[in-house]
Design a protein around this motif. Structure first.
Motif, mmCIF file in Angstrom:
data_model
loop_
_atom_site.group_PDB
_atom_site.id
_atom_site.type_symbol
_atom_site.label_atom_id
_atom_site.label_comp_id
_atom_site.label_asym_id
_atom_site.label_seq_id
_atom_site.Cartn_x
_atom_site.Cartn_y
_atom_site.Cartn_z
ATOM 1 N N PRO A 417 -6.179 13.311 -14.936
ATOM 2 C CA PRO A 417 -5.563 12.953 -13.650
ATOM 3 C C PRO A 417 -6.549 12.421 -12.621
ATOM 4 C CG PRO A 417 -4.708 15.047 -14.451
ATOM 5 C CD PRO A 417 -5.845 14.673 -15.355
ATOM 6 N N LYS A 418 -7.759 12.990 -12.588
ATOM 7 C CA LYS A 418 -8.721 12.546 -11.584
ATOM 8 C C LYS A 418 -9.243 11.142 -11.862
ATOM 9 C CE LYS A 418 -10.330 17.141 -10.220
ATOM 10 N NZ LYS A 418 -11.515 18.029 -10.075
ATOM 11 N N SER A 419 -9.139 10.687 -13.118
ATOM 12 C CA SER A 419 -9.643 9.363 -13.467
ATOM 13 C C SER A 419 -8.549 8.302 -13.451
ATOM 14 C CB SER A 419 -10.297 9.393 -14.850
ATOM 15 O OG SER A 419 -9.321 9.606 -15.853
ATOM 16 N N ARG A 420 -7.334 8.702 -13.118
ATOM 17 C CA ARG A 420 -6.223 7.750 -13.157
ATOM 18 C C ARG A 420 -6.277 6.840 -11.938
ATOM 19 N NH1 ARG A 420 -0.125 8.830 -15.169
ATOM 20 N NH2 ARG A 420 0.519 6.651 -15.168
ATOM 21 N N ILE A 421 -6.491 5.564 -12.148
ATOM 22 C CA ILE A 421 -6.524 4.609 -11.048
ATOM 23 C C ILE A 421 -5.351 3.631 -11.125
ATOM 24 C CG2 ILE A 421 -9.026 4.732 -10.760
ATOM 25 C CD1 ILE A 421 -9.276 2.163 -12.341
ATOM 26 N N TYR A 422 -4.608 3.663 -12.235
ATOM 27 C CA TYR A 422 -3.397 2.855 -12.379
ATOM 28 C C TYR A 422 -2.173 3.756 -12.200
ATOM 29 C CZ TYR A 422 -6.236 -0.891 -14.465
ATOM 30 O OH TYR A 422 -7.157 -1.870 -14.692
ATOM 31 N N SER A 423 -1.195 3.263 -11.474
ATOM 32 C CA SER A 423 0.072 3.985 -11.375
ATOM 33 C C SER A 423 0.884 3.726 -12.648
ATOM 34 C CB SER A 423 0.847 3.521 -10.144
ATOM 35 O OG SER A 423 1.115 2.124 -10.214
ATOM 36 N N PRO A 424 1.900 4.567 -12.950
ATOM 37 C CA PRO A 424 2.662 4.396 -14.201
ATOM 38 C C PRO A 424 3.288 3.011 -14.345
ATOM 39 C CG PRO A 424 3.126 6.526 -13.227
ATOM 40 C CD PRO A 424 2.294 5.792 -12.224
ATOM 41 N N GLU A 425 3.734 2.405 -13.233
ATOM 42 C CA GLU A 425 4.371 1.088 -13.322
ATOM 43 C C GLU A 425 3.372 -0.053 -13.509
ATOM 44 O OE1 GLU A 425 4.071 2.287 -8.931
ATOM 45 O OE2 GLU A 425 4.678 3.205 -10.839
ATOM 46 N N GLU A 426 2.084 0.265 -13.514
ATOM 47 C CA GLU A 426 1.069 -0.781 -13.687
ATOM 48 C C GLU A 426 0.614 -0.918 -15.130
ATOM 49 O OE1 GLU A 426 -1.797 -1.531 -10.165
ATOM 50 O OE2 GLU A 426 -1.563 0.638 -10.227
ATOM 51 N N TRP A 427 1.427 -0.457 -16.075
ATOM 52 C CA TRP A 427 1.025 -0.559 -17.481
ATOM 53 C C TRP A 427 0.765 -1.996 -17.931
ATOM 54 C CZ3 TRP A 427 3.965 -3.513 -20.653
ATOM 55 C CH2 TRP A 427 5.289 -3.766 -20.269
ATOM 56 N N ILE A 473 -7.151 -5.776 -12.157
ATOM 57 C CA ILE A 473 -7.538 -4.914 -11.039
ATOM 58 C C ILE A 473 -6.363 -4.036 -10.607
ATOM 59 C CG2 ILE A 473 -8.428 -4.898 -8.673
ATOM 60 C CD1 ILE A 473 -9.603 -7.668 -9.270
ATOM 61 N N PRO A 474 -6.557 -2.716 -10.474
ATOM 62 C CA PRO A 474 -5.474 -1.828 -10.035
ATOM 63 C C PRO A 474 -4.994 -2.168 -8.620
ATOM 64 C CG PRO A 474 -7.298 -0.582 -10.978
ATOM 65 C CD PRO A 474 -7.783 -1.982 -10.818
ATOM 66 N N GLN A 475 -3.736 -1.876 -8.343
ATOM 67 C CA GLN A 475 -3.133 -2.224 -7.068
ATOM 68 C C GLN A 475 -3.817 -1.521 -5.903
ATOM 69 O OE1 GLN A 475 -0.720 -4.592 -6.740
ATOM 70 N NE2 GLN A 475 -1.117 -4.395 -4.526
ATOM 71 N N ARG A 476 -4.232 -0.290 -6.092
ATOM 72 C CA ARG A 476 -4.867 0.427 -4.984
ATOM 73 C C ARG A 476 -6.210 -0.199 -4.612
ATOM 74 N NH1 ARG A 476 -5.660 6.450 -6.534
ATOM 75 N NH2 ARG A 476 -3.482 6.163 -7.182
ATOM 76 N N ILE A 477 -6.909 -0.788 -5.586
ATOM 77 C CA ILE A 477 -8.156 -1.501 -5.279
ATOM 78 C C ILE A 477 -7.839 -2.828 -4.606
ATOM 79 C CG2 ILE A 477 -10.181 -2.598 -6.293
ATOM 80 C CD1 ILE A 477 -10.259 -0.426 -8.368
ATOM 81 N N ILE A 478 -6.782 -3.492 -5.055
ATOM 82 C CA ILE A 478 -6.363 -4.744 -4.415
ATOM 83 C C ILE A 478 -6.046 -4.501 -2.945
ATOM 84 C CG2 ILE A 478 -4.537 -6.482 -4.334
ATOM 85 C CD1 ILE A 478 -4.392 -6.338 -7.365
ATOM 86 N N ASP A 479 -5.330 -3.434 -2.659
ATOM 87 C CA ASP A 479 -4.942 -3.150 -1.281
ATOM 88 C C ASP A 479 -6.149 -2.882 -0.394
ATOM 89 O OD1 ASP A 479 -2.267 -3.442 -1.904
ATOM 90 O OD2 ASP A 479 -1.999 -1.329 -2.389
ATOM 91 N N ALA A 480 -7.150 -2.194 -0.942
ATOM 92 C CA ALA A 480 -8.317 -1.838 -0.141
ATOM 93 C C ALA A 480 -9.356 -2.944 -0.094
ATOM 94 C CB ALA A 480 -8.949 -0.559 -0.690
ATOM 95 N N LYS A 481 -9.572 -3.617 -1.210
ATOM 96 C CA LYS A 481 -10.654 -4.591 -1.305
ATOM 97 C C LYS A 481 -10.183 -6.037 -1.289
ATOM 98 C CE LYS A 481 -14.289 -1.928 -1.574
ATOM 99 N NZ LYS A 481 -15.357 -2.020 -0.561
ATOM 100 N N GLN A 482 -8.906 -6.285 -1.536
ATOM 101 C CA GLN A 482 -8.362 -7.641 -1.534
ATOM 102 C C GLN A 482 -7.091 -7.654 -0.676
ATOM 103 O OE1 GLN A 482 -8.101 -8.048 -5.910
ATOM 104 N NE2 GLN A 482 -9.677 -9.619 -5.740
ATOM 105 N N PRO A 483 -7.243 -7.567 0.637
ATOM 106 C CA PRO A 483 -6.074 -7.347 1.507
ATOM 107 C C PRO A 483 -5.211 -8.582 1.749
ATOM 108 C CG PRO A 483 -8.074 -7.518 2.822
ATOM 109 C CD PRO A 483 -8.511 -7.542 1.377
ATOM 110 N N GLN A 484 -5.534 -9.712 1.142
ATOM 111 C CA GLN A 484 -4.729 -10.914 1.363
ATOM 112 C C GLN A 484 -3.255 -10.700 1.025
ATOM 113 O OE1 GLN A 484 -7.380 -13.714 -0.890
ATOM 114 N NE2 GLN A 484 -6.817 -15.143 0.722
ATOM 115 N N GLU A 485 -2.999 -10.021 -0.082
ATOM 116 C CA GLU A 485 -1.621 -9.814 -0.523
ATOM 117 C C GLU A 485 -0.833 -8.998 0.502
ATOM 118 O OE1 GLU A 485 -0.322 -6.977 -3.890
ATOM 119 O OE2 GLU A 485 -0.490 -8.939 -4.879
ATOM 120 N N PHE A 486 -1.439 -7.938 1.025
ATOM 121 C CA PHE A 486 -0.785 -7.092 2.019
ATOM 122 C C PHE A 486 -0.562 -7.863 3.326
ATOM 123 C CE2 PHE A 486 -0.883 -3.864 5.396
ATOM 124 C CZ PHE A 486 0.109 -2.999 4.948
#
Length: 600
Positions: A417-427, A473-486
């Motif tokens: 669980p601590k290493s999970r960086i992808y959400s279930p829908e990001e398979w 790239i996982p979505q949580r990294i995109i949101d923090a490091k690639q904010p263009q989409e947000f």
């Protein structure tokens, strides 16, 4: 059918024989065919053309196709994108500004290259990164020139280019919108000039190459400052002391190179000093002395930081690295150029390791000489039929690919669980990543076949990875490091806001780039803009947490207000302390608070 000599002069016959031998060599090495002296040159030219075309396709797929499809990373790419956008918008190409504030971290030439790129291609992600790709392609051309100068073999020269372009550190930074590929280009020009200086014997030739050396150092200084002077000197000195004749030439022609570098920089340096007298004081003490030696330097890292960076950055050729480094030392007596290449790898690496502040991009100038050493060692092993070396290199690539696949499985499955960086829908992202590294694995296996005859195919290991990295790239990294989409998803509220604020410089520059406005305000944090905010004409561009509520009441009388926050762990309570917003949008670490206009 053999080449017809007819009634040519004997000297012409010798020339044609040499050409014929070169054609035969090309055919043997590229087409893998048994070619004799009767092979027509047209077919040999066609074989070479095919391989050049394949190299061009590799470059296009790895370096050009992915540029627009990947979002910009903050803070680096958004910073340099916004500085150049503001330069083009204001027409001021002399004093760098970021968010309308003075920004004195770097000289001007790197921004100018980005300016030209944005002028040609518009405000696009492709334009932000094109200057880096162009610089990397020019470095690849220099690698070809150096390889041809050293070996006079077309196959080896093209192979050296392929090795260089396929290095993980080279294509990772070479497709990234930063200044390091640009300074690496001019340091590679300086390397080429010094290689030439070991070969020329006439004083006009020596004058020319040392002038080129000074020109390269001067133009490199215009991109990133004193590093462009320090790195070449550190690389040249060991060679000059080892070969006494070179030390004498350094003392004779070194002043010419120094004078050339000074004259190149003098016009803009004096102009900038007249317009902004504080520039040179800040640029020298803060950006060089403090970053190198201060205990408070940014990006602090241990002494051994660059060892794993060099190991990973040398993939997919890591298995050849120990032998490649030994080539320069073993060949020092018969081929001084090999020792020079070794010094251009080792000396900058030692220098940057001693610095307090470290970034993995700093050692990019080491990669061109490294590619030449890797190619030389690979060819040496191929000629000696040392297939175990190539098997070891393939084994390293296989192990790396398997580890990457296993890491993706763990990160996406939730088994840890601590290493999970992808959400279930990001398979799908996990599946794409596994596909990319499966491709790496397959090419590694193929490069191990045929007793080392296919060792050059290791260059194709990262091909699919470079094309698909944006989709991995996982979505949580995109949101923090690639904010263009947000930002784009909430563009309507942001565009109609009279005031836009952020607590993070990277997010603020992303906002300025996407909204094409340089008046984004800083909230509760100054970051790298602290120096620019210290000027009297920058008052009102920063708001503390305590002053924000009172300021907000007055600001909402003029128009809507948007506050975009990048929250670290444990900062969720910050949201509770802020005035209640009309709309709140949150995605992992990024939160947008929207305050509508209120009548007074």
């Amino acid at each position: 059918m053999s080449l017809e000599y007819g009634t040519c002069h004997e000297r012409d016959r010798i020339t044609w024989r040499k050409v014929n031998c070169v054609y035969n060599l090309i055919a043997v090495t590229f087409a893998k065919q048994n070619v004799n002296a009767d092979t027509p040159p047209e077919s040999l030219r066609e074989g070479v053309g095919i391989w050049i075309a394949l190299l061009a396709v590799f470059f296009v797929l790895t370096y050009l196709v992915p540029l627009e499809g990947r979002l910009l990373w903050q803070p680096d790419e958004t910073r340099y994108a916004e500085i150049s956008r503001e330069m083009l918008s204001s027409g001021d190409w002399v004093v760098p500004h970021l968010l309308g504030l003075r920004y004195f971290e770097k000289p001007l030439a790197g921004y100018w290259m980005n300016n030209i790129s944005q002028w040609l291609f518009g405000n696009t992600n492709f334009a932000v990164r094109f200057a880096s790709v162009f610089s990397t392609s020019m470095s690849a051309l220099l690698v070809f020139i150096l390889a041809w100068t050293l070996w006079h073999q077309l196959r080896l020269s093209l192979l050296a280019v392929l090795v260089f372009l396929s290095l993980l550190l080279v294509f990772s930074i070479g497709t990234y919108g930063v200044l390091d590929p640009m300074i690496a280009l001019w340091l590679n020009v300086a390397l080429m000039a010094h290689v030439f200086s070991l070969r020329v014997v006439s004083w006009p030739g020596r004058t020319g190459v040392w002038f080129l050396f000074g020109l390269a150092c001067g133009l490199g200084f215009m991109i990133k400052g004193f590093l462009a002077l320090i790195v070449p000197v550190l690389a040249v000195l060991p060679v000059s002391f080892y070969y006494r004749r070179e030390l004498k030439l350094l003392l004779i022609y070194g002043p010419l190179a120094t004078l050339t570098a000074i004259l190149i920089n003098l016009p803009w340096a004096l102009t900038l000093a007249r317009l902004e007298p504080d520039f040179w004081s800040y640029f020298f003490w803060v950006e060089h002395v403090q970053r190198f030696a201060s205990e408070t330097a940014q990006h602090r890292a241990p002494l051994w930081f660059y060892l794993p960076v060099l190991a990973l950055g040398t993939l997919p050729w890591l298995g050849l690295l120990p032998g490649a480094l030994s080539v320069g030392w073993r060949m020092r007596r018969t081929q001084p150029e090999q020792l020079l290449l070794l010094c251009w790898v080792v000396m900058p690496l030692l220098f940057f390791s001693l610095a307090k502040g470290k970034l993995l991009t700093y050692i990019l100038p080491c990669m061109a000489p490294m590619a030449l050493l890797l190619t030389a060692y690979g060819q040496e092993c191929s000629n000696a039929l040392r297939s175990k070396v190539f098997a070891a290199n393939a084994g390293v690539n296989i192990a790396f690919a398997l580890c990457a696949i296993a890491a993706l499985l763990l990160a996406g499955s939730g088994m840890l669980p601590k290493s999970r960086i992808y959400s279930p829908e990001e398979w799908p992202r996990v599946a794409i990543g596994m596909l990319a590294f499966t491709s790496w694995l397959c090419f590694a296996v193929v490069s191990r076949c045929a007793h080392g005859d296919c060792w050059a195919l290791a260059a194709l290991c990262p091909l699919l990875f470079s094309l698909l990295i944006g989709q991995i790239i996982p979505q949580r990294i995109i949101d923090a490091k690639q904010p263009q989409e947000f930002i784009r998803s909430h563009e309507t509220e942001l565009m109609q806001s009279h005031y836009v604020l952020s607590n993070h410089v990277g997010i603020a520059t992303a906002l300025a780039w996407e909204l094409e406005r340089s008046d984004v305000l800083m909230y509760d944090g100054k970051g790298e803009l602290a120096y620019g905010l210290s000027y009297s004409d920058a008052q009102g561009r920063y708001l503390s947490r305590q002053a924000f509520p009172e300021w907000l009441i007055k600001a909402r009388c003029k128009g809507d207000v948007s506050l975009m926050l990048l929250l670290n762990r444990g900062q969720e309570k910050l949201l509770q302390s802020l005035p209640k917003a009309d709309n709140v949008h949150r995605n992992h670490r990024v939160t947008l608070l929207y305050y509508q206009k209120q009548s007074s």
